[in-house]
Design an enzyme around this catalytic site. Structure first.
Site: not given
Length: 861
Positions: A341, A542
């Site tokens: 990620d 997020e």
């Protein structure tokens, strides 16, 4: 709550075949979190973790290794240079590379992150997306510079439709789809998403997210289908089949994309719901709760897995050989590739964004490396292989996995992106038949929480008021990951073909001969028969979305005031609540005659009118079928209430949802007392021996800034070095040279909700030692992420009064910052010390301490 009519259908989990001796969670039962010693550190927890591979299953994967493909891989690996192999493992972002870079290096893949567009243009057309895909592909196949022709792959976050592209169909976010509880619909949604993605020439989607959310404060809660693994497991299989096609039918065909099950592992179970935080589940819980989405998705044939930012018992997953290799690849048998990620490798201790052998050795196959760190990372990885730090066998394994997926996807044989069967068929982007499915998904995701006197459904031939700031706002109803990363900065004009909730009502009411008025603030022209108030959370993704308790509009109850105003006028009120998680809305529930949890419905707002309004003859069009896949909290601090918990006592349980005709169960006088966390009066430690996560020390001098990764750092007019106060290196000394404005601060990449500390009359306290007088004024600063949100307090006189070379406490009332307008809900810098002049000062033990604001050395009362 025994009277509640809970109709959730039991999902059939045993249909997913497993081989092995592991225990399989069939009913969502979970154990309470294991006890952790109060003073244990993450590093200690990591070493204490006992691994047990017997817990994990051997999966029966539907896509078997093809001997012909394996031979091709072997032949290709034998001819590739080290440079060519490492290039396959590098995934840069479109803002950071050029077509020329692709031609020179031949990257195995690339991505567009949230808010990245072709030509850096938010309104890039589908044709622009296709052109970039074609240009990158052709550059990867040009072998004049890198000496090899291997097709590159483009990866994108299409998480609720092709959400980066203007005009695409946007489906409800996962939390709403979890409430719909319809795996067949999920597969259809995924297939539509794959088609719209393939229209723009993109090969690979970073979905599904299979996080099992345990703490609703997490800013990614809406990316989870449920707090319970059963829905997540079933949905993961359905969406993988929809994206990739069934393994035995149209697997990775012309209108299918490569899927990614993410984020491995345990991102939904971090302590306090902190994004990228630490998961302390036992290994059995890790499998039973957090791994079920991988059982489902991998058993359906997903070809890639994304590593998670979070840690498990203090060890970052990007660096966990046990999880990435021993569990996922070896025991579970996954033979696709693992992608990182967004610079997640750089968070491993000892790593940086441009240097991390640990993650490759742990089992990562592709570095996701946005920013210009890709080039030194590429060069450092080559050097580490040449030195033996990374074994060549690990590189060959990673590249074999990447090539295996590309060959299975037919990328070596398919036409180039601009010439594929559905490429350029722009009529498929936001097609009517796609929007019809999204509209169905909206209808099925709605959950009716309250319906006094059967107020709903409403007849459309009456006077209806639409109020609330989400009533005519497609961006707000779509949430984060919508065109932009955080879903902010959008207007209705950015959603051609989409429909706001008001527009859906307007069409239905006008057709039926009724009257409808839009008044966002509730200031109507003609008194309505009923008001539908649409309100809720602002978009977030997020990090930014993390909160510290579940109270809705804490400190600014403007939507509650609107509901009460309409009620006081004698108007029945229907509340439609837009949110990415269940929230504590007792006061808003009390002020509503009917209350609908609408989650984040996406671009097809008329689906709400379909359910809330009858037809012109007064006949129900669509009843409510949605059921809570997340328990609804009884208090603002009931943040981890999950099905099958010990002492499970939510306001509304998992599986709850009224239908028309059901007896109402919620009273109109729910407790509105704002509860506080048991530890709300405990200090928040920002720095003690070292900075505490998520804060990091940052230096600024003039227009330069840098992080700190060594014991002595100098930048322009400032120097920071470690010093010993009570124990080794438990304090820091700042030397200001006075040549330009300079500051040392604690910062986070994301905002933190620190409202508890203003509500508890806190002070910012720190120990300081003045070692040289300051020649100019000295300021203590705090920042939030909004415009004009950099506030400061002059501490010159207090510092001047301190005795030289003596440790003393400096304390500042937080009201000094809140009264200047600092938004404590969105703090990204809780501490900074700045001056234009020269001086030397040391600091230690920085905290926010409740109940000390009024007695602080600096107060603002």
């Amino acid at each position: 709550m025994s009277k509640l009519n809970i109709k959730r259908t039991k999902l059939n989990l045993v249909s997913l075949a497993l081989v092995g001796t592991s225990s399989i969670l069939l009913s969502g039962c979970n154990q309470p979190p294991q006890e952790v010693e109060e003073n244990s550190t993450p590093a200690t927890k990591a070493t204490e973790t006992q691994h047990n591979l017997d817990i994990w299953p051997v999966l029966e994967l539907p896509v078997k290794k093809d001997p012909a493909i394996e031979q091709k891989i072997t032949d290709m690996i034998a001819t590739m240079t080290l440079e060519q192999k490492v290039a396959q493992m590098i995934q840069p972002e479109i803002r950071d590379i050029s077509i020329a870079d692709m031609r020179k290096y031949g990257f195995g893949s690339y991505l567009n992150g949230g808010g990245a567009f072709p030509n850096d243009d938010k309104h890039a057309t589908p044709a622009d997306w296709i052109k970039l895909a074609e240009d990158m592909y052709q550059a990867s196949m040009e072998d004049s510079e890198d000496g090899i022709a291997i097709p590159t792959m483009w990866g994108t976050d299409a998480v609720h439709g092709h959400n980066n592209v203007i005009g695409a169909t946007l489906f409800p976010h996962n939390i709403g789809l979890g409430a719909a509880n319809n795996p067949e619909l999920l597969e259809q949604i995924a297939a539509i998403t794959a088609t719209e993605v393939m229209v723009t020439g993109i090969d690979w989607v970073f979905a599904p997210t299979v996080a099992v959310v345990r703490d609703d404060r997490w800013g990614r809660a809406y990316e989870g289908y449920s707090e319970d693994p059963e829905i997540v497991r079933e949905y993961s299989a359905a969406i993988v089949k929809g994206l990739q096609g069934a393994a035995d039918k149209d697997f990775l065909g012309d209108s299918r994309v490569i899927s990614t099950v993410k984020h491995f592992l345990g991102d939904g179970g971090t302590e306090n719901g902190d994004d990228q935080g630490n998961n302390l589940a036992s290994e059995q819980e890790l499998f039973d709760i957090h791994a079920q989405g991988y059982v489902g998705g991998l058993s359906a044939g997903s070809q890639s897995v994304m590593a998670s930012f979070n840690s498990w018992h203090g060890e970052k997953n990007h660096g966990s050989k046990y999880l990435l290799t021993d569990v996922l690849k070896t025991k579970m048998g996954f033979d696709g590739f693992v992608v990182g990620d967004w610079n997640g490798h750089g968070q491993i201790p000892g790593c940086t964004n441009d240097n991390c052998s640990q993650t490759i050795n742990a089992g990562l196959d592709i570095f996701m490396v946005p920013t210009d760190a890709w080039k030194p990372l590429y060069e450092n990885t080559i050097a580490q292989v040449e030195s033996g730090e990374i074994p060549m066998s690990r590189i060959d394994d990673a590249v074999s996995r990447i090539l295996r997926v590309k060959l299975r996807a037919g990328l070596f044989d398919k036409p180039s992106p601009a010439n594929r069967p559905v490429s350029g068929k722009l009529e498929l982007i936001g097609a009517d038949e796609h929007r019809a499915v999204a509209r169905q998904a909206v209808r099925e995701s709605l959950v009716l929480l309250k319906n006094n006197d059967q107020l709903l459904p409403l007849k459309p031939n009456q006077k209806i008021l639409l109020a609330g700031d989400a009533a005519d706002n497609i961006g707000k109803q779509s949430g984060g990951w919508t065109i932009t990363w955080q879903g902010t900065g959008n207007t209705n004009a950015d959603f051609p073909g989409g429909t706001s909730i008001f527009a859906g009502f307007e069409q239905a009411v006008t057709t039926a001969g009724g009257d409808i008025e839009l008044a966002i603030d509730g200031e109507y022209q003609n008194k309505p028969d009923v008001a539908v108030v649409v309100f809720g959370e602002e978009p977030y993704a997020e990090g930014i979305g993390d909160i510290d308790n579940l109270e809705y509009q804490r400190g600014n109850k403007k939507d509650l005031a609107l509901l009460k105003k309409l009620k006081s006028d004698g108007i029945p009120v229907v509340s439609v609540f837009i949110s990415g998680r269940p929230m504590w809305v007792n006061a808003e529930l009390n002020a509503s005659d009917a209350f609908v949890a609408a989650w984040l419905p996406g671009s097809e707002g008329q689906g709400i009118a379909d359910v809330l309004l009858t037809d012109s003859a007064g006949t129900t069009q669509h009843d409510f079928v949605g059921k809570l896949s997340f328990s609804w909290p009884k208090s603002a601090t009931q943040t981890t209430v999950n099905r099958n918990d010990d002492n499970y006592d939510p306001l509304l349980p998992y599986g709850f949802g009224l239908t028309y005709g059901d007896e109402n169960v919620l009273v109109d006088d729910l407790d509105e007392t704002v509860a506080k966390f048991a530890d709300a009066d405990q200090p928040l430690v920002l720095f003690e021996h070292a900075e505490k996560a998520p804060w990091a020390i940052n230096l600024v001098s003039g227009d330069q800034s840098t992080g700190v990764n060594s014991s002595i750092v100098e930048l322009g007019s400032i120097k920071l070095q470690t010093m010993d106060k009570d124990v080794q290196e438990d304090a820091r000394t700042i030397t200001f040279a006075g040549t330009e404005q300079a500051m040392v601060s604690l910062r986070s990449n994301f905002v933190e909700d620190l409202r508890n500390y203003t509500e508890n009359d806190s002070a910012l306290t720190l120990l300081v030692r003045k070692d040289q007088e300051f020649s100019e004024k000295v300021y203590l600063q705090m920042h939030c992420d909004e415009a004009d949100c950099q506030k400061q307090v002059d501490i010159t006189s207090v510092i001047k009064g301190f005795t030289i070379h003596e440790w003393q406490e400096l304390s500042v009332d937080l009201k000094c910052f809140s009264e200047q307008g600092l938004n404590f809900a969105r703090v990204n810098m809780p501490f900074g010390i700045a001056t234009q002049g020269s001086g030397v000062v040391s600091f230690a033990k920085i905290r926010m301490v409740p109940n000390q604001g009024a007695t602080a050395k600096i107060t603002c009362r």
